[in-house]
Enzyme design. Structure first.
Site, PDB file in Angstrom:
ATOM      1  N   LYS A 175     -10.093  -5.649 -12.807  1.00 20.95           N
ATOM      2  CA  LYS A 175      -9.183  -6.440 -13.624  1.00 20.95           C
ATOM      3  C   LYS A 175      -7.797  -6.457 -12.982  1.00 20.95           C
ATOM      4  CE  LYS A 175      -6.316  -5.800 -16.954  1.00 20.95           C
ATOM      5  NZ  LYS A 175      -5.398  -6.934 -16.710  1.00 20.95           N
TER       6      LYS A 175
ATOM      7  N   GLU B  85      -3.061   6.449 -10.879  1.00 24.20           N
ATOM      8  CA  GLU B  85      -1.911   6.351  -9.971  1.00 24.20           C
ATOM      9  C   GLU B  85      -0.808   5.716 -10.796  1.00 24.20           C
ATOM     10  OE1 GLU B  85       0.857   5.463  -8.105  1.00 24.20           O
ATOM     11  OE2 GLU B  85      -0.208   3.823  -7.102  1.00 24.20           O
TER      12      GLU B  85
ATOM     13  N   CYS C 274       5.990   1.930  -7.183  1.00 25.81           N
ATOM     14  CA  CYS C 274       5.878   3.280  -7.753  1.00 25.81           C
ATOM     15  C   CYS C 274       6.432   4.327  -6.795  1.00 25.81           C
ATOM     16  CB  CYS C 274       4.444   3.589  -8.137  1.00 25.81           C
ATOM     17  SG  CYS C 274       3.264   3.150  -6.876  1.00 25.81           S
TER      18      CYS C 274
ATOM     19  N   GLU D 217      11.547   5.407 -14.922  1.00 27.01           N
ATOM     20  CA  GLU D 217      11.203   4.482 -13.853  1.00 27.01           C
ATOM     21  C   GLU D 217      11.829   3.119 -14.169  1.00 27.01           C
ATOM     22  OE1 GLU D 217       6.966   3.467 -13.375  1.00 27.01           O
ATOM     23  OE2 GLU D 217       7.265   3.773 -11.228  1.00 27.01           O
TER      24      GLU D 217
END
Ligand code: NDP
Length: 446
Positions: free
Chosen positions: A151, A226, A260, A350
């Site tokens: 996906k 992850e 990331c 983040e």
């Protein structure tokens, strides 16, 4: 659903969204294709993956154009990423017959281990590196003999769809690679719940990763996560400051900060702070922001208006530096440097945009303490000309991938993944194969 070019806000494709029924049908196709796919000889499976790698190369420019229009990333970055995708499939073609079991000395017979595929694996991919991250999961999953439902993110489904066509063209049998386009909360959630999906390979936010892990508990699914990062770029006073400053903007503004591995906390030893800051501002001024289809562009727009709003919320007060960005259509945001303490929100969460926090430190001990003072542990860099210090600090930082006097986090051949709330499991290299296989032990009485 409409797919939009983030540089122009113009629609570039219209697709039908899958729901639970279509997801279940894809899982059923993957399940039906599994017995024949696991039985393909290692040499033939390697040949098919090699053919896919070659087709990615042959169609590289088209894939790069798709990625640039759908994600807004500079075309030179997209070309580089497509090159990596081909290398990933070449690597895992070569790995098919090198990931093998062992014989173990025991009493009364012979004991041996086998690496068995898991079955149907569900791969959930984010919007920041759609094609790359798809390949990091598909390569080892297929090499181990699994079939796949993948996906892509709702915002960026186009390159994964093209990749699935190339897989068919390469001769990988129908049903082995299935791409399901739809919402994470429907399609992704269904992968997680589905009793016939053996494993979820997920890349995305820590928040959704947590939900995936919770959901996987019901069927004891394997998971690889992850997740987010808040990595440190540690600059010691004894570093080559020019080199460190020239590299630092690309370590955080690459992919418009939607990475990331972004080194979004720049930790600088106080005795070199002023000098480094001058160099950093100069280097950041040089980042070329603009039309992603222009060969010389280094930073494009953010992925969406929503992402821009989120990024904006991290900048309050006067920044140290704010670069230029185009006006008008497109989800643009300028390169931004802010002075911060490690406790500020901009240094804790983040951002996933082109905003870097610059933080001074007194000595090596404080550098290590600050680098580790985060719930994340994905990436990072250390800049120093002292080799012993470089290794001492590298060993002391709790993070999955580090580079010394460089920015890089990701290579085809080396393990990539996180410590702490950046997730677990490793992608890339031979280590990724462990996440897509089970060890079976067989004893033969002699
Ligand atoms: P998400 O974690 O929501 O998206 C990642 C993937 O997970 C997408 O394919 C998404 O689908 C899917 N997903 C969403 N909800 C579910 C669910 N309930 N079950 C299963 N799959 C699901 O990231 P966002 O796109 O919302 O981005 C938000 C923030 O996450 C970013 O600002 C950034 O901080 C972080 N992020 C980190 C990434 C990384 O590489 N570590 C990558 C992307 C984001 P869909 O998008 O179609 O809804």
């Amino acid at each position: 659903m409409q797919v939009v070019n983030p540089a122009t806000e113009e629609p570039i494709a219209e697709l039908e969204q899958a729901g639970v029924e279509e997801t279940d049908a894809a899982v059923a196709r993957a399940k039906a294709a599994f017995p024949a796919w696991r039985a393909v000889t290692p040499s033939d499976r390697a040949r098919l993956l090699r053919r896919l790698a070659t087709l990615v190369e042959e169609n590289g420019e088209e894939l790069a154009q798709i990625e640039t229009r759908n994600v807004g990333k500079p075309i030179s970055d997209s070309r580089g990423e497509v090159g990596m995708v081909a290398d990933v499939f070449h690597f895992y073609a070569g790995a098919v017959d090198k990931h093998h079991g062992e014989t173990i000395p025991v009493a009364g017979g012979v004991d041996m281990t086998f690496r068995e595929p898991l079955g149907v694996v569900g791969l959930i991919v984010p919007w920041n590196f759609p094609l790359n991250i798809s390949s990091w999961k598909l390569g080892p999953a297929l090499a181990c003999g699994n079939t796949v439902v993948l996906k892509p993110a709702e915002l960026t489904p186009l390159s994964a769809m093209r990749l699935a066509e190339l897989a068919l063209e390469a001769g990988i049998p129908e049903g082995v690679v299935n791409v399901v386009v739809g919402k994470g909360s429907i399609v992704g959630q269904r992968f997680v719940e589905h009793p016939d999906v053996a494993k979820i390979g997920f890349t995305g936010s820590t928040e959704v990763g947590r939900m995936v892990m919770e959901g996987a508990a019901a069927t004891i699914k394997r998971v690889t996560l992850e997740l987010g990062g808040k990595s440190a770029n540690v600059i010691f006073a004894d570093a080559d400051l020019e080199a460190a400053a020239a590299a630092a903007p690309y370590a955080v503004f690459g992919n418009a900060g939607q990475d990331c591995c972004a080194r979004s906390r720049i930790l600088v030893e106080r005795s070199a702070y002023d000098r480094f800051l001058d160099l950093l501002v100069e280097a950041t001024r040089d980042v070329k922001v603009g039309d992603p289809e222009d060969d010389s562009t280094e930073m494009g727009p953010l992925i969406s208006a929503e992402q821009r709003e989120k990024v904006e919320s991290f900048v309050d007060g006067e920044p140290l530096f704010r670069g230029d960005a185009p006006d008008g259509k497109g989800f643009w945001f300028p390169c931004t440097l802010v002075e911060a303490s490690n406790d500020d929100r901009v240094a804790r969460d983040e951002v996933f945009g082109p905003v870097a926090a610059v933080i001074p430190f007194a000595d090596e001990g404080e550098a290590i303490r600050l680098a580790n003072d985060t719930p994340y542990g994905l990436s990072g860099s250390i800049w120093t000309e002292n080799g012993a210090r470089a290794l001492r600090v590298a060993r002391a930082i709790d993070t999955g991938v580090l580079s010394i006097n460089a920015n890089s986090s990701v290579r085809v051949q080396t393990p990539f993944g996180g410590f702490k709330q950046s997730g677990f499991g490793r992608e890339l290299g031979m280590h990724a194969l462990a996440g897509y296989s089970e060890i079976k032990n067989v004893f033969v009485a002699t």
